[in-house]
Design a protein around this motif. Sequence first.
Motif, PDB file in Angstrom:
ATOM      1  N   GLY A  47      59.360  27.351  21.531  1.00 23.03           N
ATOM      2  CA  GLY A  47      58.424  25.910  21.410  1.00 23.03           C
ATOM      3  C   GLY A  47      56.631  27.274  21.241  1.00 23.03           C
ATOM      4  O   GLY A  47      57.056  27.620  21.114  1.00 23.03           O
ATOM      5  N   ASN A  48      55.524  26.109  21.871  1.00 21.01           N
ATOM      6  CA  ASN A  48      54.267  26.405  21.591  1.00 21.01           C
ATOM      7  C   ASN A  48      54.192  27.682  22.558  1.00 21.01           C
ATOM      8  O   ASN A  48      54.651  27.425  23.767  1.00 21.01           O
ATOM      9  CB  ASN A  48      53.177  25.153  21.586  1.00 21.01           C
ATOM     10  CG  ASN A  48      52.083  26.250  21.060  1.00 21.01           C
ATOM     11  OD1 ASN A  48      51.515  25.870  22.685  1.00 21.01           O
ATOM     12  ND2 ASN A  48      51.342  26.390  20.109  1.00 21.01           N
ATOM     13  N   LEU A  49      53.508  28.806  22.278  1.00 20.93           N
ATOM     14  CA  LEU A  49      53.638  29.405  23.288  1.00 20.93           C
ATOM     15  C   LEU A  49      52.452  28.936  24.266  1.00 20.93           C
ATOM     16  O   LEU A  49      52.760  30.337  25.472  1.00 20.93           O
ATOM     17  CB  LEU A  49      53.608  31.110  22.770  1.00 20.93           C
ATOM     18  CG  LEU A  49      53.318  32.355  23.134  1.00 20.93           C
ATOM     19  CD1 LEU A  49      53.979  32.208  23.964  1.00 20.93           C
ATOM     20  CD2 LEU A  49      51.858  33.432  22.245  1.00 20.93           C
ATOM     21  N   VAL A  68      58.990  34.373  22.413  1.00 18.32           N
ATOM     22  CA  VAL A  68      58.990  33.267  22.431  1.00 18.32           C
ATOM     23  C   VAL A  68      58.612  33.217  20.964  1.00 18.32           C
ATOM     24  O   VAL A  68      58.337  33.346  20.297  1.00 18.32           O
ATOM     25  CB  VAL A  68      58.257  32.878  23.064  1.00 18.32           C
ATOM     26  CG1 VAL A  68      57.234  30.965  22.905  1.00 18.32           C
ATOM     27  CG2 VAL A  68      58.127  32.396  24.807  1.00 18.32           C
ATOM     28  N   ASP A  70      58.052  29.604  18.105  1.00 18.26           N
ATOM     29  CA  ASP A  70      57.329  28.426  17.548  1.00 18.26           C
ATOM     30  C   ASP A  70      58.399  28.278  16.069  1.00 18.26           C
ATOM     31  O   ASP A  70      58.011  28.667  15.064  1.00 18.26           O
ATOM     32  CB  ASP A  70      55.969  28.526  17.738  1.00 18.26           C
ATOM     33  CG  ASP A  70      54.985  27.061  17.459  1.00 18.26           C
ATOM     34  OD1 ASP A  70      55.759  26.388  16.762  1.00 18.26           O
ATOM     35  OD2 ASP A  70      53.764  26.881  17.682  1.00 18.26           O
ATOM     36  N   GLU A  72      57.428  25.659  13.811  1.00 17.30           N
ATOM     37  CA  GLU A  72      56.188  25.596  12.807  1.00 17.30           C
ATOM     38  C   GLU A  72      55.501  26.692  12.467  1.00 17.30           C
ATOM     39  O   GLU A  72      55.889  26.901  11.147  1.00 17.30           O
ATOM     40  CB  GLU A  72      55.126  24.590  13.435  1.00 17.30           C
ATOM     41  CG  GLU A  72      55.777  24.029  13.680  1.00 17.30           C
ATOM     42  CD  GLU A  72      54.498  21.966  13.704  1.00 17.30           C
ATOM     43  OE1 GLU A  72      53.540  22.517  13.394  1.00 17.30           O
ATOM     44  OE2 GLU A  72      54.834  20.913  14.160  1.00 17.30           O
ATOM     45  N   HIS A  74      57.642  29.855  12.716  1.00 19.02           N
ATOM     46  CA  HIS A  74      58.956  31.111  12.386  1.00 19.02           C
ATOM     47  C   HIS A  74      58.721  30.783  10.866  1.00 19.02           C
ATOM     48  O   HIS A  74      59.161  30.059   9.670  1.00 19.02           O
ATOM     49  CB  HIS A  74      59.988  29.907  12.906  1.00 19.02           C
ATOM     50  CG  HIS A  74      61.346  30.618  13.077  1.00 19.02           C
ATOM     51  ND1 HIS A  74      61.220  32.529  13.641  1.00 19.02           N
ATOM     52  CD2 HIS A  74      62.109  31.150  12.422  1.00 19.02           C
ATOM     53  CE1 HIS A  74      62.111  33.270  13.090  1.00 19.02           C
ATOM     54  NE2 HIS A  74      62.864  32.084  12.433  1.00 19.02           N
ATOM     55  N   THR A 103      61.608  20.839  13.716  1.00 24.04           N
ATOM     56  CA  THR A 103      60.330  20.863  13.754  1.00 24.04           C
ATOM     57  C   THR A 103      60.301  20.096  15.430  1.00 24.04           C
ATOM     58  O   THR A 103      59.304  20.249  15.908  1.00 24.04           O
ATOM     59  CB  THR A 103      59.400  20.168  13.068  1.00 24.04           C
ATOM     60  OG1 THR A 103      59.461  19.681  12.220  1.00 24.04           O
ATOM     61  CG2 THR A 103      59.118  22.168  12.097  1.00 24.04           C
ATOM     62  N   ASN A 106      64.151  20.795  19.478  1.00 25.00           N
ATOM     63  CA  ASN A 106      64.638  22.234  20.024  1.00 25.00           C
ATOM     64  C   ASN A 106      66.138  22.959  20.397  1.00 25.00           C
ATOM     65  O   ASN A 106      65.828  24.109  19.473  1.00 25.00           O
ATOM     66  CB  ASN A 106      63.715  22.794  20.974  1.00 25.00           C
ATOM     67  CG  ASN A 106      62.900  22.809  20.692  1.00 25.00           C
ATOM     68  OD1 ASN A 106      61.934  22.622  20.005  1.00 25.00           O
ATOM     69  ND2 ASN A 106      61.808  23.179  22.027  1.00 25.00           N
TER      70      ASN A 106
END
Length: 343
Positions: A47-49, A68, A70, A72, A74, A103, A106
């Motif tokens: 996910g978004n950090l 973590v 993300d 998008e 990666h 994206t 998850n």
Amino acid sequence: MRFTEDLKSRVAKAQKKIVLPETTSRRVLKAAERVLAEGFAKIILVGNLDAIKKDAAKFQIDLTGVEVIDPEAHPQLDEYCEYLAERRKKKGMTVEQAREILTTNNSFFGACLVKFGVADGMVSGAATTSAEVIRAGLQVIGPRPGNKTVSSAFILITNTPQYGDNGILVLGDCGVIPDPTAEQLADIACICVERARTTVQILDPKVALLSYSTMGSGSGGTVDTVREAVKILKERNVDFEFDGEMQADAALVPEVGGHKAPGSKVAGHANVLIFPTLDAANIGYKMVQRFAGATALGPLVQGLDRPVLDLSRGCSTDDVVDVVAVCCSDAISADIFKKAHEA
């Protein structure tokens, strides 16, 4: 709980990386904190950090040491998209459609992390349906070589040591196949025995193939399917005790088993229960879980090339932590299987 503490101790040395994709769930974030504190595995969150940090602060959860990723951002995202599109091209999937899935979903992205070796296994299902988790496992990772039947099991930990293996039972299939064929029931029995031996350390698995009939007291429908599964297991010459068809009380209670199935090596002593349908299995484990206060770990998907384990959406933080430990054990077993078949 003695079983889960022993399991964590066994897997701790391997320090497997387990991905938890459901990072909007407080239970999952709390479980990540607990796993890190207990030190038996490493955790990857998807996910978004900034969003994860914000939720962790709101819930007063310490995620120091967690990784973590993300989707998008990666660096391997393009590779994952091409891989998924290639796997699903017969269904018409394009790279652009694969990117949309990876994206926004998850669990699918987490399964890619497992497939490409970034993580050793995934635990999902606290906020996602079982069907979605299993679909991610099947479409991204696929079955283990040589295995035709992907199914699931529950490890049922009860307060009744007179039943099962000191109160512990392995149940299948409680989450994947609605109406298994005789061949599938035989496959489920074999892989549930594998789980009993590797995860639960049951040295002498005794498998009861359950029905509303015991040894010919009924007939038709699922009874005949169960009987055929017993024949298939005999033809396979498996290395564990099994019997059926058998009612649940005959499988578990020595006095009843001795009366209804005299001479059976399994009746009254079963520690692995194979249900005839998903209906029966799902209803059965949930009734024991709620009425008897049993701990039910699962549904533990089995038969994939790498471990993707499901959770009940009613799971607690403790359940998530315990299933992460099971996932570590499955990852170790998958490594052993791979090395054995590469030799």
